[in-house]
Scaffold this motif. Sequence first.
Motif, mmCIF file in Angstrom:
data_model
loop_
_atom_site.group_PDB
_atom_site.id
_atom_site.type_symbol
_atom_site.label_atom_id
_atom_site.label_comp_id
_atom_site.label_asym_id
_atom_site.label_seq_id
_atom_site.Cartn_x
_atom_site.Cartn_y
_atom_site.Cartn_z
ATOM 1 N N THR A 1 129.271 15.806 95.188
ATOM 2 C CA THR A 1 130.290 14.579 94.473
ATOM 3 C C THR A 1 130.483 13.144 94.962
ATOM 4 O O THR A 1 130.066 12.345 94.080
ATOM 5 N N GLU A 2 130.655 13.292 96.009
ATOM 6 C CA GLU A 2 131.384 12.694 96.503
ATOM 7 C C GLU A 2 130.383 11.327 97.197
ATOM 8 O O GLU A 2 130.668 10.152 96.479
ATOM 9 N N LEU A 3 129.154 11.429 97.409
ATOM 10 C CA LEU A 3 128.361 10.444 97.326
ATOM 11 C C LEU A 3 127.898 10.479 95.937
ATOM 12 O O LEU A 3 127.666 8.711 95.951
ATOM 13 N N ASP A 4 127.520 11.186 94.914
ATOM 14 C CA ASP A 4 127.335 10.732 93.475
ATOM 15 C C ASP A 4 128.377 9.568 93.446
ATOM 16 O O ASP A 4 127.856 8.765 92.295
ATOM 17 N N ALA A 5 129.850 9.508 93.347
ATOM 18 C CA ALA A 5 130.831 8.555 92.765
ATOM 19 C C ALA A 5 130.556 7.586 93.858
ATOM 20 O O ALA A 5 130.175 6.303 93.135
ATOM 21 N N ALA A 6 130.441 7.555 95.326
ATOM 22 C CA ALA A 6 130.111 6.514 95.811
ATOM 23 C C ALA A 6 128.901 5.677 95.238
ATOM 24 O O ALA A 6 128.647 4.309 95.758
ATOM 25 N N GLU A 7 127.941 6.739 94.719
ATOM 26 C CA GLU A 7 126.748 5.707 94.379
ATOM 27 C C GLU A 7 126.682 5.071 93.287
ATOM 28 O O GLU A 7 126.783 4.059 92.788
ATOM 29 N N ALA A 8 127.458 5.377 92.910
ATOM 30 C CA ALA A 8 127.362 4.855 91.022
ATOM 31 C C ALA A 8 128.799 3.897 91.096
ATOM 32 O O ALA A 8 129.083 2.767 90.611
ATOM 33 N N ALA A 9 129.544 3.825 92.176
ATOM 34 C CA ALA A 9 130.272 2.698 92.443
ATOM 35 C C ALA A 9 129.505 1.398 93.040
ATOM 36 O O ALA A 9 129.505 0.515 92.895
ATOM 37 N N GLU A 10 128.087 1.353 93.851
ATOM 38 C CA GLU A 10 127.552 1.352 94.311
ATOM 39 C C GLU A 10 126.618 0.451 93.314
ATOM 40 O O GLU A 10 126.919 -0.986 92.860
ATOM 41 N N GLY A 11 126.421 1.314 92.024
ATOM 42 C CA GLY A 11 125.641 0.923 91.117
ATOM 43 C C GLY A 11 126.345 -0.338 90.181
ATOM 44 O O GLY A 11 125.640 -1.061 89.506
ATOM 45 N N GLN A 12 127.549 0.104 90.004
ATOM 46 C CA GLN A 12 128.442 -1.043 89.554
ATOM 47 C C GLN A 12 129.316 -1.784 89.587
ATOM 48 O O GLN A 12 128.446 -2.929 89.578
#
Length: 58
Positions: A40-51
């Motif tokens: 979940t933490e990794l997914d959030a970090a990747e989403a933030a990076e995409g934004q």
Amino acid sequence: MARSKEFLLEQIARAQRFAQAMNTVADRERFEKMAADLRTELDAAEAAEGQKSAAATA
């Protein structure tokens, strides 16, 4: 400071290995939950990076 994606991937794999090695259901579930939390933490970090990259190109 956010943890790196590489670190999170290593920790997920480690937690999954520990889960497989556990003798009791409770221990196995504990490590599976740890892996899920890290994912979940990794997914959030990747989403933030995409934004951030989307905002940079706009």
